[in-house]
Scaffold this motif. Structure first.
Motif, short mmCIF file in Angstrom:
data_model
loop_
_atom_site.label_atom_id
_atom_site.label_comp_id
_atom_site.label_asym_id
_atom_site.label_seq_id
_atom_site.Cartn_x
_atom_site.Cartn_y
_atom_site.Cartn_z
N ILE A 1 50.04 -12.98 30.78
CA ILE A 1 49.10 -12.07 31.25
C ILE A 1 49.22 -10.57 30.54
O ILE A 1 50.09 -10.33 30.07
CB ILE A 1 49.52 -11.70 32.81
CG1 ILE A 1 50.82 -11.39 33.11
CG2 ILE A 1 49.06 -12.95 33.61
CD1 ILE A 1 50.99 -10.85 34.66
N PRO A 2 48.02 -9.95 30.46
CA PRO A 2 47.78 -8.63 29.74
C PRO A 2 48.39 -7.60 30.21
O PRO A 2 48.97 -7.63 31.47
CB PRO A 2 46.38 -8.45 29.78
CG PRO A 2 45.79 -9.10 30.86
CD PRO A 2 46.83 -10.43 31.14
N GLU A 3 48.97 -6.66 29.56
CA GLU A 3 49.62 -5.33 29.88
C GLU A 3 48.73 -4.62 30.36
O GLU A 3 47.59 -4.62 29.93
CB GLU A 3 50.51 -4.82 28.71
CG GLU A 3 51.46 -3.62 29.06
CD GLU A 3 52.25 -3.25 28.03
OE1 GLU A 3 51.79 -2.34 27.19
OE2 GLU A 3 53.51 -3.59 27.88
N ALA A 4 49.13 -3.69 31.33
CA ALA A 4 47.91 -2.69 32.06
C ALA A 4 48.98 -1.52 32.55
O ALA A 4 50.24 -1.63 32.66
CB ALA A 4 47.29 -3.43 32.74
N ASP A 5 48.21 -0.38 32.85
CA ASP A 5 48.86 0.67 33.58
C ASP A 5 49.25 0.21 34.93
O ASP A 5 50.28 0.43 35.50
CB ASP A 5 48.04 2.03 33.52
CG ASP A 5 47.78 2.56 32.21
OD1 ASP A 5 48.71 2.93 31.34
OD2 ASP A 5 46.64 2.41 31.60
N TYR A 6 48.29 -0.47 35.71
CA TYR A 6 48.35 -0.75 37.10
C TYR A 6 47.86 -1.86 37.11
O TYR A 6 46.71 -2.49 36.58
CB TYR A 6 47.78 0.19 38.05
CG TYR A 6 48.51 1.32 38.26
CD1 TYR A 6 49.38 1.53 39.13
CD2 TYR A 6 48.37 2.31 37.25
CE1 TYR A 6 50.21 2.87 39.47
CE2 TYR A 6 48.83 3.66 37.55
CZ TYR A 6 49.84 3.84 38.55
OH TYR A 6 50.59 4.92 38.72
N TYR A 7 48.82 -3.15 37.87
CA TYR A 7 48.17 -4.04 38.56
C TYR A 7 47.64 -4.29 40.00
O TYR A 7 48.54 -3.16 40.57
CB TYR A 7 49.24 -5.53 38.34
CG TYR A 7 49.07 -6.20 37.01
CD1 TYR A 7 48.77 -7.36 37.29
CD2 TYR A 7 49.19 -5.73 35.85
CE1 TYR A 7 48.47 -8.35 36.09
CE2 TYR A 7 49.22 -6.47 34.57
CZ TYR A 7 48.70 -7.72 34.91
OH TYR A 7 48.43 -8.80 33.76
N ILE A 8 46.77 -4.68 40.20
CA ILE A 8 46.24 -4.63 41.68
C ILE A 8 45.91 -6.04 42.21
O ILE A 8 45.59 -6.78 41.47
CB ILE A 8 45.07 -3.70 41.98
CG1 ILE A 8 45.26 -2.27 41.95
CG2 ILE A 8 44.35 -3.96 43.25
CD1 ILE A 8 44.24 -1.40 42.56
N CYS A 9 46.61 -6.50 43.27
CA CYS A 9 46.10 -7.63 44.02
C CYS A 9 45.72 -7.65 45.27
O CYS A 9 46.68 -7.09 46.42
CB CYS A 9 47.41 -8.68 43.97
SG CYS A 9 47.13 -10.31 44.57
#
Length: 197
Positions: free
Chosen positions: A107-115
């Protein structure tokens, strides 16, 4: 063993309700939006320089919610396992929407993940792995909601906030729980412990 066949579970709702909140198994657009509002409160005030990954993005409703508020991140990436939902999300958002299983795929890196809601039919082991994977891929934090209650359902995945706090401790994450907005739901944010020596 999975609680339900996720593809059949969501496809039946999609067939019955179409591209609506009910089509991704929310009770209504109002409850879906209330959950988005709580999640938005936990994000930084200014999203304009952030990369945000929406894990289990469905039809891209979170992006549409942020766009309506003129609060879009610099980059939005949606992840979903179902192509019909991803296809709609691509049209609605114009953003990068990937067919991706967070439990098994890179999965890609990001500042924030949301689910929002994607873990509602998971097993306990799947929930822990999903949280670990999203938190590991986030530079700053992971925000997610879960159904609140005792784990007695054969279909839905209920948790108590103290269970999630224990998971945060195993990940050395700072954890904040928001649970005053809906009787059977709560939202958690895990943030990186960036001040460690």
């Amino acid at each position: 063993m999975p609680r339900v066949n996720n593809e059949a579970f969501y496809r039946s709702a999609l067939d019955q309700y179409g591209e609506t909140a009910e089509g991704v198994h929310w009770n209504s657009a109002e409850t879906q939006e209330l959950r988005f509002e709580i999640m938005r409160q936990l994000l930084p005030t200014d999203l304009s320089r952030l990369t945000l990954v929406d894990a289990g993005c469905g039809f891209g409703d979170l992006y549409c919610y942020l766009k309506q508020r003129s609060e879009l991140p610099q980059r939005y990436i949606g992840l979903d396992v179902m192509e019909p939902m991803a296809a709609t999300a691509r049209i609605r958002t114009g953003c990068e929407i990937l067919i991706c299983d967070v439990l098994h795929d890179s999965i890609p890196e990001a500042d924030y993940y949301i689910c929002s809601g994607a873990m509602n039919t998971f097993t306990r082991d799947e929930t822990v792995q999903f949280i670990k994977n999203c938190f590991a891929a986030s530079r700053c934090g992971f925000i997610f909601n879960l159904l609140k209650g005792k784990n007695t359902s054969f279909t839905y995945n209920f948790y108590l906030p103290q269970d999630i706090i224990r998971i945060a401790q195993t990940l050395d994450a700072k954890c904040h729980i928001q649970e005053d907005y809906m009787i059977d739901d709560f939202t958690a944010i895990f943030t990186k412990n960036l001040n460690k020596e």
